[in-house]
Design an enzyme around this catalytic site. Structure first.
Site, PDB file in Angstrom:
ATOM      1  N   ASP A   1       0.992  -1.266  -0.183  1.00  0.00           N
ATOM      2  CA  ASP A   1      -0.011  -0.003   0.067  1.00  0.00           C
ATOM      3  C   ASP A   1       0.777   1.081  -0.157  1.00  0.00           C
ATOM      4  O   ASP A   1       0.608   2.367   0.708  1.00  0.00           O
ATOM      5  CB  ASP A   1      -0.934   0.031   1.337  1.00  0.00           C
TER       6      ASP A   1
ATOM      7  N   LYS B   1      -6.886  -4.678  -3.686  1.00  0.00           N
ATOM      8  CA  LYS B   1      -7.940  -5.024  -2.571  1.00  0.00           C
ATOM      9  C   LYS B   1      -8.806  -4.170  -2.052  1.00  0.00           C
ATOM     10  O   LYS B   1      -8.832  -2.742  -2.585  1.00  0.00           O
ATOM     11  CB  LYS B   1      -7.006  -5.513  -1.081  1.00  0.00           C
TER      12      LYS B   1
ATOM     13  N   CYS C   1      -2.287  -2.512   7.416  1.00  0.00           N
ATOM     14  CA  CYS C   1      -2.253  -3.509   6.234  1.00  0.00           C
ATOM     15  C   CYS C   1      -0.887  -4.036   6.435  1.00  0.00           C
ATOM     16  O   CYS C   1      -1.201  -5.241   5.933  1.00  0.00           O
ATOM     17  CB  CYS C   1      -2.364  -2.739   5.256  1.00  0.00           C
TER      18      CYS C   1
END
Length: 214
Positions: free
Chosen positions: A15, A104, A162
């Site tokens: 991310d 995602k 994450c």
């Protein structure tokens, strides 16, 4: 000459997107510096890795994951909007020509890269597209197993969210799992410390420094 892997190790860059770095919708202090440090790490150490992949929040309609009145625990401001510039990879990471991209959170909240699907262009997927990719096994776990990966190294944003959840899922699936702490950044120091403690208790190794450890 490239270094030879002694294990089948993958690097997962979690991310690292403008939406999570300074100036983004859900910015994390230190995100830009971490993006540059990861870039330098990959340029220097990529010969150790049998596979490199990125993960990205790629939200289309994630339900109550987005909120006009977020609690910053289960609900968040609008961020990671699929197809937007801020949802694309941070330029420092985009310049690395990583071939595999796991998206995602398209239609539900998702923190772990293991909840996503491989998607290597910038289109906005339908629910049907995502369901078909899941049914076909185009997942992070599927990608790792197709490349006979046994060990996973993780870097990225945010350590406390994450990165943590992706590491916990990797360990739960039987991969030897390591997090390079100096190549991550948490939302806060307190949440980062809690994440590190939880990961260690789950068998995740926490690596300090910005050099590859065999």
């Amino acid at each position: 000459m490239a270094n030879v892997c002694t294990k089948r190790t993958a690097l997962i860059i979690v991310d690292v997107q403008p939406t999570f770095t300074e100036g983004g919708e859900l910015s994390v202090v230190g995100g830009d510096a971490v993006a540059r440090a990861i870039h330098d790490f990959v340029e220097r150490e990529r010969g150790h890795y049998a596979l490199i992949a990125t993960t990205q929040d790629w939200h289309v309609d994630p339900g109550d994951h987005w909120s006009a009145e977020p609690d910053y625990a289960d609900t968040w401001p609008r961020h990671g909007v699929a197809g937007s510039e801020n949802a694309r990879l941070h330029p420092a990471i985009g310049s690395l020509d990583v071939p595999h991209h796991i998206r995602k959170g398209q239609y539900a909240a998702a923190y772990s890269g293991f909840e996503g699907v491989e998607d290597n262009d910038d289109h906005v997927p339908t629910r049907g597209d995502v369901d078909a990719a899941l049914a076909a096994g185009r997942t992070l776990d599927g990608l790792l197993r197709a490349h006979d990966i046994t060990r996973v190294d993780l870097v990225g944003i945010a350590l406390s969210h994450c990165v943590r959840d992706t590491a916990l899922d990797a360990a739960a699936r039987g991969y030897e799992t390591r997090v390079y702490e100096d190549l991550t950044v948490p939302v806060s120091a307190e949440l980062g410390a809690q994440a590190v403690e939880r990961m260690r208790k789950s068998g995740v190794a926490i690596i300090e420094g910005e050099r590859y450890v065999d």
